[in-house]
Write a protein that holds these residues in place. Structure first.
Motif, PDB file in Angstrom:
ATOM      1  N   ALA A   1      65.867 102.450  54.341  1.00  0.00           N
ATOM      2  CA  ALA A   1      64.920 102.926  55.195  1.00  0.00           C
ATOM      3  C   ALA A   1      65.817 103.741  56.273  1.00  0.00           C
ATOM      4  CB  ALA A   1      64.280 101.493  55.932  1.00  0.00           C
ATOM      5  N   ALA A   2      65.096 104.493  57.079  1.00  0.00           N
ATOM      6  CA  ALA A   2      65.599 105.413  57.977  1.00  0.00           C
ATOM      7  C   ALA A   2      64.682 105.509  59.290  1.00  0.00           C
ATOM      8  CB  ALA A   2      66.065 106.642  57.384  1.00  0.00           C
ATOM      9  N   PHE A   3      65.091 105.350  60.219  1.00  0.00           N
ATOM     10  CA  PHE A   3      64.453 105.563  61.554  1.00  0.00           C
ATOM     11  C   PHE A   3      65.162 106.490  62.678  1.00  0.00           C
ATOM     12  CE2 PHE A   3      62.603 101.842  59.688  1.00  0.00           C
ATOM     13  CZ  PHE A   3      61.237 101.958  60.034  1.00  0.00           C
ATOM     14  N   SER A   4      64.393 107.434  63.315  1.00  0.00           N
ATOM     15  CA  SER A   4      64.990 107.659  64.485  1.00  0.00           C
ATOM     16  C   SER A   4      65.701 107.046  65.466  1.00  0.00           C
ATOM     17  CB  SER A   4      63.988 108.715  65.146  1.00  0.00           C
ATOM     18  OG  SER A   4      64.290 108.712  66.568  1.00  0.00           O
ATOM     19  N   PRO A   5      66.880 107.276  66.002  1.00  0.00           N
ATOM     20  CA  PRO A   5      67.671 106.209  66.947  1.00  0.00           C
ATOM     21  C   PRO A   5      66.599 105.600  67.865  1.00  0.00           C
ATOM     22  CG  PRO A   5      69.134 107.872  66.391  1.00  0.00           C
ATOM     23  CD  PRO A   5      67.800 108.391  65.787  1.00  0.00           C
ATOM     24  N   ARG A   6      65.770 106.358  68.388  1.00  0.00           N
ATOM     25  CA  ARG A   6      64.825 106.131  69.438  1.00  0.00           C
ATOM     26  C   ARG A   6      63.902 105.079  69.116  1.00  0.00           C
ATOM     27  NH1 ARG A   6      63.152 111.537  72.454  1.00  0.00           N
ATOM     28  NH2 ARG A   6      63.619 112.281  70.458  1.00  0.00           N
ATOM     29  N   VAL A   7      63.405 105.420  67.698  1.00  0.00           N
ATOM     30  CA  VAL A   7      62.559 104.399  67.193  1.00  0.00           C
ATOM     31  C   VAL A   7      62.965 103.117  66.952  1.00  0.00           C
ATOM     32  CG1 VAL A   7      60.937 104.028  65.082  1.00  0.00           C
ATOM     33  CG2 VAL A   7      61.065 106.231  66.322  1.00  0.00           C
ATOM     34  N   GLY A   8      64.186 103.229  66.465  1.00  0.00           N
ATOM     35  CA  GLY A   8      65.185 101.979  65.872  1.00  0.00           C
ATOM     36  C   GLY A   8      65.133 101.128  67.231  1.00  0.00           C
ATOM     37  N   ARG A   9      65.564 101.808  68.443  1.00  0.00           N
ATOM     38  CA  ARG A   9      65.784 100.822  69.582  1.00  0.00           C
ATOM     39  C   ARG A   9      64.348 100.387  70.006  1.00  0.00           C
ATOM     40  NH1 ARG A   9      69.372 105.400  70.933  1.00  0.00           N
ATOM     41  NH2 ARG A   9      67.490 106.514  72.092  1.00  0.00           N
ATOM     42  N   TRP A  10      63.375 100.953  70.070  1.00  0.00           N
ATOM     43  CA  TRP A  10      61.930 100.513  70.250  1.00  0.00           C
ATOM     44  C   TRP A  10      61.730  99.211  69.293  1.00  0.00           C
ATOM     45  CZ3 TRP A  10      57.453  99.585  67.022  1.00  0.00           C
ATOM     46  CH2 TRP A  10      56.568  99.293  67.897  1.00  0.00           C
ATOM     47  N   LEU A  11      62.192  99.439  67.869  1.00  0.00           N
ATOM     48  CA  LEU A  11      61.868  98.327  67.081  1.00  0.00           C
ATOM     49  C   LEU A  11      62.645  96.989  67.532  1.00  0.00           C
ATOM     50  CD1 LEU A  11      62.026  99.863  63.530  1.00  0.00           C
ATOM     51  CD2 LEU A  11      59.975  98.677  64.562  1.00  0.00           C
ATOM     52  N   ILE A  12      63.930  97.027  67.977  1.00  0.00           N
ATOM     53  CA  ILE A  12      64.498  95.754  68.551  1.00  0.00           C
ATOM     54  C   ILE A  12      63.933  95.467  69.776  1.00  0.00           C
ATOM     55  CG2 ILE A  12      66.879  95.598  69.549  1.00  0.00           C
ATOM     56  CD1 ILE A  12      68.113  97.526  67.472  1.00  0.00           C
ATOM     57  N   ARG A  13      63.667  96.369  70.768  1.00  0.00           N
ATOM     58  CA  ARG A  13      62.818  95.656  71.852  1.00  0.00           C
ATOM     59  C   ARG A  13      61.629  95.047  71.512  1.00  0.00           C
ATOM     60  NH1 ARG A  13      64.101 101.077  73.849  1.00  0.00           N
ATOM     61  NH2 ARG A  13      61.785 101.526  73.645  1.00  0.00           N
ATOM     62  N   ARG A  14      60.945  95.574  70.518  1.00  0.00           N
ATOM     63  CA  ARG A  14      59.408  94.948  70.244  1.00  0.00           C
ATOM     64  C   ARG A  14      60.006  93.587  69.806  1.00  0.00           C
ATOM     65  NH1 ARG A  14      56.286  95.616  65.334  1.00  0.00           N
ATOM     66  NH2 ARG A  14      53.949  95.186  65.989  1.00  0.00           N
ATOM     67  N   GLN A  15      60.938  93.441  68.897  1.00  0.00           N
ATOM     68  CA  GLN A  15      61.244  92.221  68.147  1.00  0.00           C
ATOM     69  C   GLN A  15      61.908  91.081  69.306  1.00  0.00           C
ATOM     70  OE1 GLN A  15      59.535  92.819  65.622  1.00  0.00           O
ATOM     71  NE2 GLN A  15      60.933  90.998  64.665  1.00  0.00           N
ATOM     72  N   ALA A  16      62.617  91.757  70.192  1.00  0.00           N
ATOM     73  CA  ALA A  16      63.070  90.869  71.272  1.00  0.00           C
ATOM     74  C   ALA A  16      62.181  90.112  72.125  1.00  0.00           C
ATOM     75  CB  ALA A  16      64.114  91.787  72.315  1.00  0.00           C
ATOM     76  N   ARG A  17      60.999  90.794  72.195  1.00  0.00           N
ATOM     77  CA  ARG A  17      59.893  89.995  73.193  1.00  0.00           C
ATOM     78  C   ARG A  17      59.425  88.660  72.471  1.00  0.00           C
ATOM     79  NH1 ARG A  17      58.086  95.791  74.056  1.00  0.00           N
ATOM     80  NH2 ARG A  17      56.682  95.622  72.144  1.00  0.00           N
ATOM     81  N   THR A  18      59.542  88.639  71.308  1.00  0.00           N
ATOM     82  CA  THR A  18      59.082  87.235  70.623  1.00  0.00           C
ATOM     83  C   THR A  18      60.311  86.903  69.865  1.00  0.00           C
ATOM     84  OG1 THR A  18      58.114  88.479  68.699  1.00  0.00           O
ATOM     85  CG2 THR A  18      56.774  87.956  70.591  1.00  0.00           C
ATOM     86  N   ARG A  19      61.404  86.982  70.267  1.00  0.00           N
ATOM     87  CA  ARG A  19      62.854  86.702  69.347  1.00  0.00           C
ATOM     88  C   ARG A  19      62.766  85.285  69.202  1.00  0.00           C
ATOM     89  NH1 ARG A  19      68.122  88.938  71.588  1.00  0.00           N
ATOM     90  NH2 ARG A  19      67.138  91.042  70.886  1.00  0.00           N
ATOM     91  N   PHE A  20      62.592  84.311  69.980  1.00  0.00           N
ATOM     92  CA  PHE A  20      62.902  83.020  69.601  1.00  0.00           C
ATOM     93  C   PHE A  20      62.008  82.342  68.648  1.00  0.00           C
ATOM     94  CE2 PHE A  20      62.088  78.321  70.050  1.00  0.00           C
ATOM     95  CZ  PHE A  20      63.416  78.006  70.113  1.00  0.00           C
ATOM     96  N   ASP A  21      60.703  82.695  68.510  1.00  0.00           N
ATOM     97  CA  ASP A  21      59.959  82.214  67.548  1.00  0.00           C
ATOM     98  C   ASP A  21      60.129  82.840  66.420  1.00  0.00           C
ATOM     99  OD1 ASP A  21      58.669  80.404  69.053  1.00  0.00           O
ATOM    100  OD2 ASP A  21      56.760  81.537  69.426  1.00  0.00           O
TER     101      ASP A  21
END
Length: 233
Positions: A138-158
Motif C-alpha cells: 500500500a502507498a500513501f502521500s506523506p500528508r495522507v499518511g499523517r492524516w490517517l494517523i491523526r484520525r486513528q489517534a482520535r479513537t486510539r484507546f478503544d
C-alpha cells in the motif's frame, strides 16, 4: 482459533508494471505519464479522460495498477473506484488528486483504495508508490499518511484495545506478517525478511486478513498500527 495455512502458489511477473492512468486534464495525464516513463519497470498501458473511459479500459487491458483522479466528468474517481470492485476485481487502485480532502480519503479507503497520492508529490515518491502497490503493498502521500494517523489517534484507546485483542489470537508467524504490513512492506520485502517465497506470503496474508476480519491491506495496516506492531511505538 486460527486458520490453517494453505499451500503456497508462486506468482510470476515478466515485464513492466502495467498502469491505467485516468485524469480529465490532458496535460496532467501527460505529466504523470512522463514521470512514470522515467522508470524502466513501469509502463502506462492505457489512459482515460473520465471514469467511464477508465472502467472500459480496465475491462479491456491486463493491468497491475489503476491510478484514478478524484475529480472527473461523467463518473468521478470515487464512483469509478466503486464500479471497479466489480469490473476489475483484484486490481489495485490508487487515488490521485490535487488536495488531501478527508472525506475523499475516508471514502476511498472504505471502497478499497490501496493508495492515495497528491499531484504535488515528489515524482520519486509516486514511482516508489506504484512499485509498492504492484508488489502487493500500500502507498500513501506523506500528508495522507499523517492524516490517517491523526484520525486513528482520535479513537486510539478503544481501537488499540480491540487491535491488541485481535493480535493475541494470531499465531507468531501471523504477527510477523502483520508487522510487515504495518510497516508498509511489499510482499517481496516481507518474503525477504521472513525467508519465505512471495507466493507463500501472498497466501499467508489472505488467511491473516480473514482472521482479522479485514477486507484489504490498508485496514490490516491500521490494526498493526493500533496494536503497536508498526515499529513506531
Amino acid at each position: 482459533m486460527t486458520a490453517s495455512l494453505p499451500e503456497p502458489i508462486e506468482p510470476q511477473r515478466d515485464g513492466p508494471v502495467r498502469v491505467l492512468l485516468a485524469d480529465d486534464d490532458r496535460l496532467v495525464r501527460a505529466g504523470i505519464a512522463g514521470i512514470l516513463a522515467t522508470a524502466p519497470d513501469v509502463e502506462v498501458t492505457a489512459e482515460a479522460a473520465d471514469g467511464l473511459e477508465a472502467v472500459d479500459a480496465a475491462r479491456r487491458h491486463l493491468l497491475d495498477l489503476i491510478l484514478l483522479d478524484i475529480q472527473m466528468p461523467r463518473l468521478d474517481g470515487i464512483r469509478t473506484l466503486e464500479r471497479l470492485q466489480t469490473d476489475a476485481p483484484g486490481t489495485p487502485v490508487a487515488m490521485l488528486t490535487t488536495f488531501s480532502d478527508e472525506t475523499y480519503i475516508a471514502d476511498a479507503i472504505r471502497l478499497g483504495a490501496l493508495g492515495f497520492f497528491l499531484k504535488s508529490d515528489d515524482p520519486h515518491h509516486l514511482i516508489a508508490g506504484v512499485r509498492a502497490l504492484a508488489g502487493g503493498g500500500a502507498a500513501f502521500s506523506p500528508r495522507v499518511g499523517r492524516w490517517l494517523i491523526r484520525r486513528q489517534a482520535r479513537t486510539r484507546f478503544d481501537r488499540s484495545t480491540r487491535a491488541q485483542a485481535l493480535v493475541r489470537e494470531l499465531t507468531p508467524r501471523q504477527r510477523e506478517l502483520l508487522a510487515g504490513v504495518g510497516k508498509g512492506q511489499s510482499n517481496a520485502q516481507i518474503a525477504k525478511s521472513l525467508h519465505l517465497s512471495e507466493g507463500t506470503v501472498k497466501q499467508y496474508l489472505s488467511v491473516l486478513f480473514t482472521a482479522l476480519g479485514t477486507e484489504n491491506r490498508v485496514q490490516a495496516a491500521l490494526i498493526a498500527f493500533e496494536a503497536g506492531l508498526d515499529g513506531d511505538r
